[in-house]
Scaffold this motif. Structure first.
Motif, PDB file in Angstrom:
ATOM      1  N   THR A   1       0.836  -1.200   0.000  1.00  0.00           N
ATOM      2  CA  THR A   1       0.000   0.000   0.000  1.00  0.00           C
ATOM      3  C   THR A   1       0.867   1.245   0.000  1.00  0.00           C
ATOM      4  O   THR A   1       1.812   1.352   0.780  1.00  0.00           O
ATOM      5  CB  THR A   1      -0.912   0.023   1.245  1.00  0.00           C
TER       6      THR A   1
ATOM      7  N   THR B   1       0.801   5.400   0.479  1.00  0.00           N
ATOM      8  CA  THR B   1      -0.016   6.451   1.089  1.00  0.00           C
ATOM      9  C   THR B   1       0.461   7.813   0.624  1.00  0.00           C
ATOM     10  O   THR B   1       1.642   8.129   0.705  1.00  0.00           O
ATOM     11  CB  THR B   1       0.039   6.383   2.627  1.00  0.00           C
TER      12      THR B   1
ATOM     13  N   SER C   1      -4.791   6.330   0.286  1.00  0.00           N
ATOM     14  CA  SER C   1      -4.047   5.087   0.120  1.00  0.00           C
ATOM     15  C   SER C   1      -4.349   4.453  -1.228  1.00  0.00           C
ATOM     16  O   SER C   1      -5.474   4.528  -1.741  1.00  0.00           O
ATOM     17  CB  SER C   1      -4.398   4.102   1.234  1.00  0.00           C
TER      18      SER C   1
END
Length: 225
Positions: free
Chosen positions: A146, A148, A159
């Motif tokens: 992920t 961000t 995200s």
């Protein structure tokens, strides 16, 4: 290395005339199409040049004159010849004892590359292109995790989930690779942020990098606390 397919080369006259805006806010708007038309090798060099300028803050401070793409490519290649182990001008951290996740983030920085968006993109899929730099000692084979995005225009971070991405060829030390995703962006503030990256920071909040030797580098935002 960057994994995007090579496009047709821009005419030499375009490289001589097309300038990189001294205001980094305008990079995505003005360079998106031209960037995609560059040969793969020139895309890599120009990406590292822009990241080096971003890290130095030269454009934001107004210290740099307007530079053509051709001049930027020449300057970056000369810089890399003189600094083969630090092509983006990344400064060494002053603190030698750091949490593991913080050290990982510094070793594998990521940035949003110039992208071309249209007025119809706000409620549709938008192609986002991230450049992952490898400041570690071993080539990167793959990444899943992920990212961000933090920006002054956003009240909270945005995200982006990255599916397993294999780099062909692997990203060698002090080289860069591209991660491309399609993301549905409905928040107008997020759309504004990706069009104007001056105050934007992007980090790997969680995920795993798999290195060519089989080792893995794990990211966990909670380790920063």
């Amino acid at each position: 290395m960057l994994t995007v397919a090579s496009g047709c080369s821009s005419p030499q006259t375009d490289l001589d005339k097309k300038t990189i805006p001294t205001n980094s806010d305008q990079w995505q708007k003005n360079l998106g199409t031209t960037f995609e038309q560059l040969p793969k090798a020139d895309q890599q060099v120009l990406s590292r040049y822009m990241l080096r300028m971003k890290l130095s803050g030269a454009y934001e401070s107004g210290a740099m004159p307007r530079t053509t793409i051709k001049q930027a490519l020449v300057q970056q290649r000369e810089y890399e010849r003189l600094h083969p182990n630090n092509p983006t001008g990344k400064k060494s951290p002053l603190v030698t004892s750091q949490p593991a996740n913080s050290a990982n983030i510094q070793s594998y920085p990521i940035a949003l590359l110039p992208v071309k968006t249209s007025d119809n993109d706000s409620l549709n899929q938008v192609k986002l292109q991230f450049m992952l730099s490898n400041h570690g000692p071993v080539a990167i084979q793959s990444f899943k995790g992920t990212l961000t995005m933090q920006d002054a225009k956003l009240t909270q971070g945005k995200s982006f989930n990255i599916p397993l991405t294999q780099f062909e060829p692997p990203i060698q030390p002090e080289q860069s690779g591209k991660i491309i995703i399609e993301s549905s962006i409905e928040d107008i503030n997020v759309m504004r942020a990706i069009k104007n990256t001056k105050d934007m920071t992007i980090m790997i909040s969680e995920g795993v990098l798999t290195l060519e030797d089989g080792q893995t580098v794990e990211f966990d935002e909670s380790l920063m606390k």
